[in-house]
Scaffold this motif. Structure first.
Motif, PDB file in Angstrom:
ATOM      1  N   VAL A 566       7.594   7.621  -7.620  1.00  0.00           N
ATOM      2  CA  VAL A 566       8.229   6.478  -8.270  1.00  0.00           C
ATOM      3  C   VAL A 566       7.535   5.182  -7.848  1.00  0.00           C
ATOM      4  O   VAL A 566       7.303   4.283  -8.678  1.00  0.00           O
ATOM      5  CB  VAL A 566       9.734   6.433  -7.930  1.00  0.00           C
ATOM      6  CG1 VAL A 566      10.365   5.166  -8.473  1.00  0.00           C
ATOM      7  CG2 VAL A 566      10.441   7.655  -8.486  1.00  0.00           C
ATOM      8  N   GLU A 570       5.168   1.898 -10.048  1.00  0.00           N
ATOM      9  CA  GLU A 570       5.430   0.467 -10.069  1.00  0.00           C
ATOM     10  C   GLU A 570       4.120  -0.302 -10.213  1.00  0.00           C
ATOM     11  O   GLU A 570       3.134  -0.013  -9.531  1.00  0.00           O
ATOM     12  CB  GLU A 570       6.135   0.033  -8.777  1.00  0.00           C
ATOM     13  CG  GLU A 570       7.559   0.528  -8.649  1.00  0.00           C
ATOM     14  CD  GLU A 570       8.524  -0.292  -9.493  1.00  0.00           C
ATOM     15  OE1 GLU A 570       8.145  -1.400  -9.942  1.00  0.00           O
ATOM     16  OE2 GLU A 570       9.650   0.179  -9.701  1.00  0.00           O
ATOM     17  N   ARG A 730      13.953  -0.834  -5.726  1.00  0.00           N
ATOM     18  CA  ARG A 730      14.221  -0.243  -7.036  1.00  0.00           C
ATOM     19  C   ARG A 730      13.876   1.241  -7.037  1.00  0.00           C
ATOM     20  O   ARG A 730      14.617   2.064  -7.585  1.00  0.00           O
ATOM     21  CB  ARG A 730      13.400  -0.959  -8.113  1.00  0.00           C
ATOM     22  CG  ARG A 730      13.931  -2.310  -8.533  1.00  0.00           C
ATOM     23  CD  ARG A 730      13.304  -2.746  -9.861  1.00  0.00           C
ATOM     24  NE  ARG A 730      11.840  -2.717  -9.810  1.00  0.00           N
ATOM     25  CZ  ARG A 730      11.087  -3.753  -9.432  1.00  0.00           C
ATOM     26  NH1 ARG A 730      11.678  -4.892  -9.062  1.00  0.00           N
ATOM     27  NH2 ARG A 730       9.769  -3.661  -9.444  1.00  0.00           N
ATOM     28  N   SER A 731      12.771   1.573  -6.398  1.00  0.00           N
ATOM     29  CA  SER A 731      12.346   2.974  -6.361  1.00  0.00           C
ATOM     30  C   SER A 731      13.342   3.837  -5.601  1.00  0.00           C
ATOM     31  O   SER A 731      13.685   4.947  -6.038  1.00  0.00           O
ATOM     32  CB  SER A 731      10.960   3.075  -5.725  1.00  0.00           C
ATOM     33  OG  SER A 731      10.007   2.312  -6.430  1.00  0.00           O
ATOM     34  N   ARG A 734      16.592   4.328  -7.622  1.00  0.00           N
ATOM     35  CA  ARG A 734      16.474   5.278  -8.720  1.00  0.00           C
ATOM     36  C   ARG A 734      16.737   6.705  -8.248  1.00  0.00           C
ATOM     37  O   ARG A 734      17.196   7.552  -9.018  1.00  0.00           O
ATOM     38  CB  ARG A 734      15.089   5.174  -9.350  1.00  0.00           C
ATOM     39  CG  ARG A 734      14.893   3.913 -10.193  1.00  0.00           C
ATOM     40  CD  ARG A 734      13.463   3.762 -10.638  1.00  0.00           C
ATOM     41  NE  ARG A 734      13.009   4.895 -11.455  1.00  0.00           N
ATOM     42  CZ  ARG A 734      11.768   5.004 -11.956  1.00  0.00           C
ATOM     43  NH1 ARG A 734      10.893   4.026 -11.736  1.00  0.00           N
ATOM     44  NH2 ARG A 734      11.423   6.055 -12.677  1.00  0.00           N
ATOM     45  N   LEU A 735      16.464   6.962  -6.957  1.00  0.00           N
ATOM     46  CA  LEU A 735      16.692   8.298  -6.406  1.00  0.00           C
ATOM     47  C   LEU A 735      18.075   8.435  -5.797  1.00  0.00           C
ATOM     48  O   LEU A 735      18.720   9.481  -5.926  1.00  0.00           O
ATOM     49  CB  LEU A 735      15.629   8.623  -5.352  1.00  0.00           C
ATOM     50  CG  LEU A 735      14.174   8.608  -5.830  1.00  0.00           C
ATOM     51  CD1 LEU A 735      13.235   8.907  -4.675  1.00  0.00           C
ATOM     52  CD2 LEU A 735      13.962   9.615  -6.958  1.00  0.00           C
ATOM     53  N   LYS A 737      21.299   5.540  -4.929  1.00  0.00           N
ATOM     54  CA  LYS A 737      21.741   4.149  -4.829  1.00  0.00           C
ATOM     55  C   LYS A 737      22.448   3.849  -3.511  1.00  0.00           C
ATOM     56  O   LYS A 737      22.656   2.680  -3.171  1.00  0.00           O
ATOM     57  CB  LYS A 737      22.674   3.815  -5.990  1.00  0.00           C
ATOM     58  CG  LYS A 737      23.948   4.629  -6.029  1.00  0.00           C
ATOM     59  CD  LYS A 737      24.819   4.243  -7.214  1.00  0.00           C
ATOM     60  CE  LYS A 737      26.087   5.088  -7.273  1.00  0.00           C
ATOM     61  NZ  LYS A 737      26.915   4.942  -6.072  1.00  0.00           N
TER      62      LYS A 737
END
Length: 887
Positions: A566, A570, A730-731, A734-735, A737
Motif C-alpha cells: 500500500v 502512494e 493512510r496506508s 486502509r489495513l 483503522k
C-alpha cells in the motif's frame, strides 16, 4: 573636632571587648598624634612646637574612650543593621558601579544556581521513595565482560528471591508500548511490565484503588492494570468510575484497579503518561516467563536494614554459584552484582554534570575577580574618606567590617537577582535537556537550591570583598590625607593586586576556552562520522500490532507485506521497508550465537552480535552497501532455508582470514530456539549504538523469516515529513483503522537526537566560555583604563619631555601584554590539567591538542590587546598642560 568625632562614634557599634576597645583607641590616638606632628614638622615648626600643636588639635579626642565605653552595651544586631543601612546609602550614591557589580554577580550566581538545580536533582537529591538508600539494582554479568550489566530471566529471579536472606524483596520490570483502543482515537501508552511486588518494594501507595497483589501474578488470574495520575486525568477525565472498569490494551481486556500519584516517577519510564500491567498478563513478555535462558528483566531489590553491601554481595556470589551448578547451560559463567539504584539511574552523566558545574563555577570566580577590581578602584577613590575615619578613631577592624558589610549588601543584591535569573534559566534548561538525562526527581529551584544560592552569594561577597577591604584599611593615612582625593593616590600594592585579578581572569577564561575548544572539535568530529547508512530523505514511523488480534507470525508477515504494498502505491514514496530495531532510533538487540562447525565456546565466552530483522528493501532504503554475496530477496521467506547477512565488523571479528559466505550461524530471538542460518552476504558496518562508538558485529535475518508483531517503517522519499507521515497513516488505516502510527520522524532528526548529550554539554561549555571571555576582556579594559587615569600626570610629563605617541601606545599595550602573558602562563598548565577530566567526552581529539591551545592563546592575546587598545588610544591623546593641572 570633638563634635565631629562624637558624631562619628555615635554611628559605630563595636564587637570588641572593653579592654580591646581601649587598647585599639590608644594605639590609634598615638598613631594620629605622630601623623600630625610629622605634618607640623614639614611646615617648618620646631619639634617641641610641632608636638604641642598636634596635642592641642587632638586635645578633646581623648574623651572618645568614654564614648566608646557608653556604646559597648548596644546590641550587635543593631550594629549589623546600622552597617547595612550605611552600606546601602553608599551603594545608592554610585548607581553605575552598583548596577555593573550586581549584574555581573547575578550572572555568575544565576548560572551556577541553574546548573546546580540540575546537578542536585540528578546526583545529590534522594530518590523520591521511602528509604531510597536501601534500593539496589541487582543484575547478572558475564565474568569475561564486566562492562555489560544484563537483566534476569523470570525463572532465575524466582530462585534469587527464594535463596536471598539479605534483601527484603525483589521486583522485576520491563517496558514497551501497548495500544489503548476503546477510548476515542487509538493511542499508544508507555507500559511498565512488572512483577506484583513492585509498588510495595518502592513504598508507594495509589491515590485511589489498590496496588498489585500476589494473586495478580498467579496463572488464571484476570488481567489488571494501574494508571498513572496524568493518564487518568488526561485520557479518562479524572473520573473515579474508571476504577473497576475494563480497558482494552492491544485488544485484551484489563480491569483498572488503581491510580498512582504523579509524584511517583518510575525509573523504568521517564514519560508521565503510563500504565502498569503484571508481567504474567503482558502479551509480549508474558510468554517469556517459563524460559530460563535470556536476560531481559530488570531487577530492583531492597536491602534489609543493618545488612552491609559486602554481606549482600557475598550472599549473591553464593547464589550465582548455586545457579551455575544447577543450570550450567544457562548460568555457567555468570556473576551477580549489585549497585545502588541511584548509581544505575545516573549512568554516565555524572562526570559531565560535575564538569558543567565546575565550568560555571569558574565563570563565578571570574565575575568575582572583576568585581574585586571594581572595588579596588573604588577603594582608591575613597582613600581620603577612609583616612579621615581612621584619624577620627576608627580601628582597622572597624573599617574592614564596614567595607565588608558593603560587599555583603552587594552580594545579597546580586544573589537576589541571580535567583531570579536562575528561575528563568531552569525553565530554559529543562526544555533543552537531552533525552538520556535521568529525571526521577523534578528539576526546580527548591529550598535546597535557594540555600545554595544564599551560601554562594555570601561566599562570593566575602571572596571579592576581603582584598579591597584589606588594602583600604591598611592604606597610608599620611599619604591619603595629603592627596587631593584623586586617583593618583593608588598605591603600588593596590595596583599589583588589580593586575593579579586581571591575570587570574585570563587564566580562568583560558581553562574554559580550552575546554570549549576541545569539545567543539570533538563534536565536529562526531558529526563528520558516517553512521554507515543514509539519513537524507529517509523517514521512519512505528506500528505495533496487538497480539490478541495478530497472534501468529504468519499474520505479522502478511500485515507487513500488505502495508509495504500500500505504501508503494502512494505517490512520491520511492522505496519502503520494515525493520526492527532501526539504528540509532530504537536501541539495539544483542544476541548470542554459535558458529556451526567451530569449537564450542564456554558460556562465559559466548559470541554476541547486534541483531536486526529486515525486509528485502531495507538495505536499499537505508543506503547500506552490499560488500559481497547477495542481499535478501523474495526467496527468503518461510518455509525456505533460513539465511542471514552479517556486517563487515562481524566477518572481521569472527571469521578472520576466511570467507564467511556459506558458513552457518545459530541464533534466535527469545523465546524462540536457536535456528541455523546460512550466511549469504556481507554488508557495510553501521554505527547502530551511537556515532561515537565503533561499529560492532551485526547480523541480519529476513523479516519474512523472523517477524515481529509490528515494526519500524523506513521510507525513502524526496517529499517533506508531513506528507510522508500522512501517506503512512493512510496506508495503515486502509489495513486497520484501530492501529496508531507513532514516532514519526526524519532520520536526520534521529541522528541529531543521538548526539543530544554531547551537543548539550558542548553548547553550555561554549556559552560559559564566551561569558568568561567577555568578563576577562572587561577586566583587562577596566585595569588598563584605571591605570591610565591614575598615571595621567606621569603620561603628561613623559609627553612634555618628548615621548612620542607610538612610545606611549607601546607603554600602555606593553602593560596589557604583561597581564596577558602572566594569565597565559598560569592558564596553560591549568587548562592541560582540566582537559584531562574531559578525556572520556572527547572524540577524535586529544586532551592535550596543541592546535586548540595555540588557537585559544592567540585569541586571548588578541582580545586582551583589543581591550587595552581603547585606553591606550586615550593615553596618547592626553594634553600635557591639562595633565599637569590634573591635581
Amino acid at each position: 573636632m570633638l563634635q565631629h568625632a562624637k558624631a562619628l562614634i555615635s554611628r559605630i557599634r563595636t564587637w570588641l571587648s572593653p579592654k580591646q576597645v581601649d587598647q585599639e583607641f590608644n594605639e590609634e590616638l598615638e598613631s594620629h598624634l605622630e601623623l600630625l606632628t610629622t605634618e607640623n614638622l614639614q611646615r617648618g615648626m620646631t619639634p617641641e612646637a610641632a608636638r604641642r600643636t598636634a596635642q592641642i588639635r587632638l586635645g578633646g579626642v581623648t574623651q572618645l574612650t568614654e564614648t566608646n565605653r557608653e556604646l559597648r552595651g548596644l546590641p550587635m544586631l543593631e550594629t549589623f543593621f546600622q552597617d547595612g543601612r550605611f552600606a546601602w546609602r553608599m551603594l545608592r550614591k554610585n548607581p553605575g558601579f552598583t548596577a555593573v557589580a550586581v549584574l555581573t554577580l547575578a550572572l555568575g550566581i544565576g548560572a551556577n544556581t541553574a546548573i546546580f538545580s540540575v546537578v542536585y536533582a540528578t546526583l545529590f537529591k534522594s530518590l523520591p521513595y521511602p528509604h531510597s538508600e536501601q534500593l539496589f539494582s541487582v543484575f547478572q554479568q558475564m565474568t569475561t565482560n564486566t562492562s555489560v550489566k544484563t537483566g534476569w530471566s523470570h525463572a532465575n529471579l524466582e530462585d534469587l528471591r527464594r535463596q536471598s536472606k539479605s534483601f527484603v524483596e525483589f521486583a522485576g520490570a520491563q517496558s514497551h508500548q501497548l495500544t489503548l483502543s476503546d477510548h476515542g482515537e487509538p493511542i499508544v501508552l508507555n507500559t511498565s511490565v512488572v512483577t506484583p511486588e513492585l509498588f510495595s518494594l518502592f513504598g508507594v501507595a495509589p491515590i485511589a484503588g489498590r496496588q498489585f497483589t500476589a494473586e495478580d501474578g498467579k496463572p488464571g488470574s484476570p488481567g489488571v492494570a494501574i494508571l498513572s495520575e496524568s493518564l487518568w486525568r488526561g485520557t479518562f477525565g479524572g473520573n473515579y468510575s474508571i476504577l473497576g472498569a475494563s480497558i482494552n490494551l492491544d485488544k485484551q481486556p484489563y480491569t483498572v484497579v488503581g491510580i498512582m500519584p504523579s509524584s511517583f516517577r518510575f525509573p523504568q519510564i521517564r514519560q508521565a503518561d503510563q500504565v502498569w500491567v503484571p508481567l504474567l498478563h503482558d502479551p509480549l513478555f508474558g510468554p517469556w516467563m517459563p524460559r530460563r535462558g535470556g536476560h531481559w528483566l530488570q531487577v530492583t531489590g531492597r536491602l534489609k536494614p543493618g545488612v552491609s553491601i559486602a554481606q549482600a554481595q557475598a550472599e549473591l556470589n553464593n547464589i550465582a554459584a548455586n545457579l551455575a551448578a544447577q543450570y550450567p547451560e544457562d548460568d555457567n559463567g555468570w556473576d551477580i552484582r549489585t549497585v545502588p539504584l541511584r548509581v544505575l539511574l545516573v549512568g554516565d552523566v555524572r562526570g559531565a554534570l560535575l564538569i558543567l558545574l565546575g565550568a560555571v563555577g569558574l565563570v563565578l570566580l571570574i565575575a568575582c575577580a572583576n568585581i574585586a577590581n571594581l572595588l579596588l578602584a573604588r577603594a582608591t577613590s575613597r582613600a581620603r574618606e577612609i583616612a579621615v575615619r581612621a584619624t577620627l578613631g576608627a580601628g582597622r577592624s572597624r573599617i574592614v567590617r564596614q567595607l565588608v558589610s558593603e560587599t555583603a549588601v552587594l552580594g545579597l543584591l546580586g544573589g537576589l537577582a541571580g535567583v531570579a535569573l536562575a528561575y528563568i534559566g531552569v525553565h530554559t534548561l529543562t526544555a533543552f535537556l537531552p533525552p538520556g538525562l535521568p529525571q526521577v526527581n523534578p528539576i526546580r529551584v527548591d529550598y535546597s537550591v535557594l540555600a545554595f544560592a544564599l551560601i554562594l552569594s555570601l561566599l562570593a561577597s566575602v571572596g571579592f570583598g576581603l582584598a579591597p577591604a584589606y588594602f583600604a584599611a591598611n592604606s597610608n593615612l599620611q599619604s591619603s590625607l595629603r592627596e587631593g582625593g584623586g586617583r593618583s593616590g593608588e598605591s603600588s600594592r593596590s595596583r599589583r593586586a588589580r593586575g593579579v585579578f586581571a591575570a587570574l581572569e585570563i587564566a580562568l577564561a583560558m581553562v574554559l576556552l580550552v575546554a570549549a575548544g576541545l569539545l567543539l572539535r570533538s563534536f565536529s568530529n562526531l558529526l563528520a562520522v558516517s553512521p554507515g547508512f543514509d539519513v537524507q530523505h529517509v523517514m521512519k514511523a512505528e506500528v505495533s500490532l496487538p497480539r490478541a488480534q495478530y497472534s501468529t507470525p504468519q499474520q505479522w508477515i502478511q500485515f507487513s507485506d500488505q502495508l509495504l504494498a500500500v505504501i508503494h502505491s502512494e505517490p512520491g514514496l520511492e522505496r519502503a521497508a520494515v525493520a526492527i530495531p532501526l539504528p540509532l532510533a530504537d536501541g539495539n538487540v544483542n544476541l548470542a550465537f554459535d558458529i556451526v562447525g567451530a569449537p564450542k565456546v564456554a558460556q562465559a565466552e559466548t559470541h554476541t552480535a547486534n541483531y536486526v530483522a529486515a525486509s528485502t528493501e531495507y538495505f536499499r532504503v537505508m543506503g547500506i552497501p552490499l560488500l559481497s554475496g547477495r542481499a535478501f530477496d523474495e526467496r527468503d521467506r518461510m518455509p525456505a532455508a533460513p539465511v542471514a547477512l552479517i556486517s563487515q565488523a562481524m566477518a572481521r571479528t569472527y571469521f578472520p582470514n576466511q570467507q564467511p559466505i556459506g558458513k552457518h550461524i545459530v541464533f534466535g530471538f527469545p523465546p524462540d530456539p536457536g535456528i541455523s542460518r546460512e550466511i549469504v552476504g556481507v554488508v557495510g558496518d553501521v554505527r547502530d549504538v551511537g556515532l561515537g562508538a565503533d561499529p560492532g558485529p551485526m547480523m541480519y535475518a529476513p523479516f519474512a523469516q523472523a517477524p515481529f508483531p509490528g515494526a519500524v517503517i523506513a521510507v525513502k522519499s524526496p517529499l517533506e515529513l508531513a506528507p510522508v507521515a500522512s501517506a503512512i497513516r493512510r496506508s495503515v488505516a486502509r489495513l486497520d483503522k484501530d492501529l496508531p502510527v507513532t514516532d514519526v520522524a526524519e532520520m536526520t532528526q534521529v541522528l541529531e537526537t543521538s548526539v543530544a548529550q554531547p551537543r548539550f554539554r558542548t553548547q553550555l561549555i561554549a556559552l560559559f566560555a564566551a561569558i568568561a571571555l567577555a568578563l576577562a576582556a572587561s577586566g583587562i579594559f577596566g585595569v588598563i583604563s584605571y591605570s591610565v587615569s591614575c598615571r595621567t600626570n606621569e603620561i603628561g610629563i613623559r609627553v612634555a619631555l618628548g615621548a612620542t605617541r607610538p612610545q606611549i601606545l607601546k607603554m600602555v599595550l606593553g602593560e596589557t601584554l604583561t597581564l596577558a602573558a602572566i594569565g597565559l602562563a598560569v592558564g596553560i598548565p591549568a587548562s592541560l590539567a582540566a582537559a584531562r577530566l574531559l578525556g572520556t567526552m572527547l572524540f577524535g581529539v586529544s586532551a592535550r591538542d596543541p592546535r586548540t591551545l595555540l588557537a585559544v592563546g592567540l585569541s586571548l592575546t588578541a582580545v586582551a590587546l583589543a581591550a587595552g587598545y581603547v585606553p591606550a588610544r586615550r593615553a596618547v591623546r592626553i594634553d600635557p598642560l591639562q595633565a599637569l593641572r590634573h591635581e
